[in-house]
Design a protein around this motif. Sequence first.
Motif, PDB file in Angstrom:
ATOM      1  N   LEU A 113     -13.692   6.921   3.842  1.00  0.00           N
ATOM      2  CA  LEU A 113     -12.610   6.061   4.240  1.00  0.00           C
ATOM      3  C   LEU A 113     -11.341   6.856   4.757  1.00  0.00           C
ATOM      4  N   GLU A 114     -10.749   6.405   5.968  1.00  0.00           N
ATOM      5  CA  GLU A 114      -9.653   6.809   6.504  1.00  0.00           C
ATOM      6  C   GLU A 114      -8.681   5.820   6.650  1.00  0.00           C
ATOM      7  N   GLY A 115      -7.438   6.207   5.979  1.00  0.00           N
ATOM      8  CA  GLY A 115      -6.378   5.481   5.849  1.00  0.00           C
ATOM      9  C   GLY A 115      -6.894   3.964   5.512  1.00  0.00           C
ATOM     10  N   GLY A 116      -7.594   3.847   4.479  1.00  0.00           N
ATOM     11  CA  GLY A 116      -8.419   2.594   3.797  1.00  0.00           C
ATOM     12  C   GLY A 116      -9.274   1.767   4.495  1.00  0.00           C
ATOM     13  N   GLU A 140       1.739  -2.978 -11.472  1.00  0.00           N
ATOM     14  CA  GLU A 140       2.291  -1.872 -11.619  1.00  0.00           C
ATOM     15  C   GLU A 140       1.224  -0.659 -11.978  1.00  0.00           C
ATOM     16  N   ASP A 141      -0.199  -1.476 -12.208  1.00  0.00           N
ATOM     17  CA  ASP A 141      -1.203  -0.337 -12.418  1.00  0.00           C
ATOM     18  C   ASP A 141      -1.970   0.159 -11.161  1.00  0.00           C
ATOM     19  N   LEU A 142      -1.734  -0.323 -10.119  1.00  0.00           N
ATOM     20  CA  LEU A 142      -2.595  -0.039  -9.055  1.00  0.00           C
ATOM     21  C   LEU A 142      -1.967   1.122  -7.940  1.00  0.00           C
ATOM     22  N   ALA A 143      -2.863   1.963  -7.535  1.00  0.00           N
ATOM     23  CA  ALA A 143      -2.576   3.074  -6.801  1.00  0.00           C
ATOM     24  C   ALA A 143      -3.151   2.826  -5.581  1.00  0.00           C
ATOM     25  N   ALA A 144      -2.723   2.841  -4.382  1.00  0.00           N
ATOM     26  CA  ALA A 144      -3.449   2.923  -3.137  1.00  0.00           C
ATOM     27  C   ALA A 144      -3.540   3.959  -2.558  1.00  0.00           C
ATOM     28  N   ILE A 145      -4.490   4.991  -3.186  1.00  0.00           N
ATOM     29  CA  ILE A 145      -4.809   6.316  -2.674  1.00  0.00           C
ATOM     30  C   ILE A 145      -5.432   6.187  -1.394  1.00  0.00           C
ATOM     31  N   ALA A 146      -6.458   5.554  -1.090  1.00  0.00           N
ATOM     32  CA  ALA A 146      -7.402   5.507   0.073  1.00  0.00           C
ATOM     33  C   ALA A 146      -6.665   4.956   1.165  1.00  0.00           C
ATOM     34  N   ALA A 147      -5.524   4.245   1.260  1.00  0.00           N
ATOM     35  CA  ALA A 147      -4.756   3.484   2.198  1.00  0.00           C
ATOM     36  C   ALA A 147      -3.843   4.851   2.808  1.00  0.00           C
ATOM     37  N   VAL A 148      -3.482   5.977   2.106  1.00  0.00           N
ATOM     38  CA  VAL A 148      -2.496   6.875   2.618  1.00  0.00           C
ATOM     39  C   VAL A 148      -3.261   8.130   2.774  1.00  0.00           C
ATOM     40  N   SER A 149      -4.667   8.265   2.856  1.00  0.00           N
ATOM     41  CA  SER A 149      -5.088   9.728   3.004  1.00  0.00           C
ATOM     42  C   SER A 149      -6.763   9.158   3.620  1.00  0.00           C
ATOM     43  N   ARG A 150      -7.360  10.716   3.705  1.00  0.00           N
ATOM     44  CA  ARG A 150      -8.843  10.586   4.052  1.00  0.00           C
ATOM     45  C   ARG A 150      -9.589  10.687   2.748  1.00  0.00           C
ATOM     46  N   ALA A 194       0.945  -1.063  -0.066  1.00  0.00           N
ATOM     47  CA  ALA A 194      -0.100  -0.108   0.030  1.00  0.00           C
ATOM     48  C   ALA A 194       0.753   1.241  -0.117  1.00  0.00           C
ATOM     49  N   GLY A 195       0.684   2.122  -0.929  1.00  0.00           N
ATOM     50  CA  GLY A 195       1.120   3.331  -1.040  1.00  0.00           C
ATOM     51  C   GLY A 195       2.667   3.663  -1.617  1.00  0.00           C
ATOM     52  N   GLU A 196       2.991   2.317  -2.525  1.00  0.00           N
ATOM     53  CA  GLU A 196       4.235   2.597  -3.157  1.00  0.00           C
ATOM     54  C   GLU A 196       3.795   3.380  -4.527  1.00  0.00           C
ATOM     55  N   VAL A 197       2.699   3.164  -4.846  1.00  0.00           N
ATOM     56  CA  VAL A 197       2.505   4.001  -6.257  1.00  0.00           C
ATOM     57  C   VAL A 197       2.045   5.427  -5.946  1.00  0.00           C
ATOM     58  N   VAL A 198       1.478   5.626  -4.951  1.00  0.00           N
ATOM     59  CA  VAL A 198       1.209   7.169  -4.611  1.00  0.00           C
ATOM     60  C   VAL A 198       2.434   7.633  -4.079  1.00  0.00           C
ATOM     61  N   GLU A 199       3.158   8.519  -4.930  1.00  0.00           N
ATOM     62  CA  GLU A 199       4.397   9.144  -4.634  1.00  0.00           C
ATOM     63  C   GLU A 199       4.171  10.653  -4.136  1.00  0.00           C
ATOM     64  N   ARG A 200       3.101  11.314  -4.718  1.00  0.00           N
ATOM     65  CA  ARG A 200       2.865  12.640  -4.688  1.00  0.00           C
ATOM     66  C   ARG A 200       1.443  13.029  -5.033  1.00  0.00           C
ATOM     67  N   PRO A 201       0.995  14.238  -4.724  1.00  0.00           N
ATOM     68  CA  PRO A 201      -0.511  14.518  -5.156  1.00  0.00           C
ATOM     69  C   PRO A 201      -0.784  14.573  -6.427  1.00  0.00           C
ATOM     70  N   GLY A 231     -22.557  10.856 -11.771  1.00  0.00           N
ATOM     71  CA  GLY A 231     -21.081  11.154 -11.868  1.00  0.00           C
ATOM     72  C   GLY A 231     -20.297  10.775 -10.334  1.00  0.00           C
ATOM     73  N   THR A 232     -19.180  11.109 -10.391  1.00  0.00           N
ATOM     74  CA  THR A 232     -18.537  10.964  -9.047  1.00  0.00           C
ATOM     75  C   THR A 232     -17.731  12.117  -8.772  1.00  0.00           C
ATOM     76  N   THR A 233     -17.604  12.337  -7.482  1.00  0.00           N
ATOM     77  CA  THR A 233     -16.676  13.330  -6.902  1.00  0.00           C
ATOM     78  C   THR A 233     -15.863  12.526  -5.848  1.00  0.00           C
ATOM     79  N   ILE A 234     -14.709  12.602  -5.663  1.00  0.00           N
ATOM     80  CA  ILE A 234     -13.674  11.980  -4.854  1.00  0.00           C
ATOM     81  C   ILE A 234     -13.000  13.263  -4.165  1.00  0.00           C
ATOM     82  N   CYS A 235     -13.083  13.285  -2.833  1.00  0.00           N
ATOM     83  CA  CYS A 235     -12.150  14.286  -1.990  1.00  0.00           C
ATOM     84  C   CYS A 235     -11.229  13.572  -1.616  1.00  0.00           C
ATOM     85  N   VAL A 236      -9.779  13.896  -1.741  1.00  0.00           N
ATOM     86  CA  VAL A 236      -8.663  13.341  -0.855  1.00  0.00           C
ATOM     87  C   VAL A 236      -8.116  14.270  -0.103  1.00  0.00           C
TER      88      VAL A 236
END
Length: 185
Positions: free
Chosen positions: A113-116, A85-95, A17-24, A129-134
Amino acid sequence: MPTIQCLDPHIADLIAAGEVVERPASVAKELLENALDAGASAISVEVQHGGLTYLRITDNGCGIAPGQLPTAFLRHATSKLRRAEDLAAIAAVSRVDIFSRERGADRGASLHLEGGVPGEVTETGCPEGTTICVRDLFFNTPARMKFMKKDSAEGTAVTGVVTHLALSHPEVSVKLIRDGVEVLH
């Protein structure tokens, strides 16, 4: 609309978790690609403090069925990805807060979700549609924060990702609001 399913256990074992999410900017890229995959013709991106404290992406795509919202954020669940290599774990490292309504549905649904860790899916009013707030990227992995640059540099990277997407998809309306100022439309 593609269905969301869990990755093969062998592939899932390869992902931390989190390896792909390097920055905003990597979060923005992933969520923008998801919006395009959902068939969006209009996408709005809002960023504050370089995307570290707040990044919101709203699209008018096909939306996500309420019953699939929790599955969408399981550690190894995806509608389009099949390789590690396609998966990003955004929810695991954010709210994360997600609001989604399928086309033609009377109501939408939301999930926090908080920390996944997902909360309950609740019925809510929202546009199709969809709205996602990170929020608070890397709040639970403070060691990652030391690799972040100044807010202005991170914001510039997000702007670059959004601009690239806008230029490569002229059929899609793309708007970027950075620290309260519309910088691209």
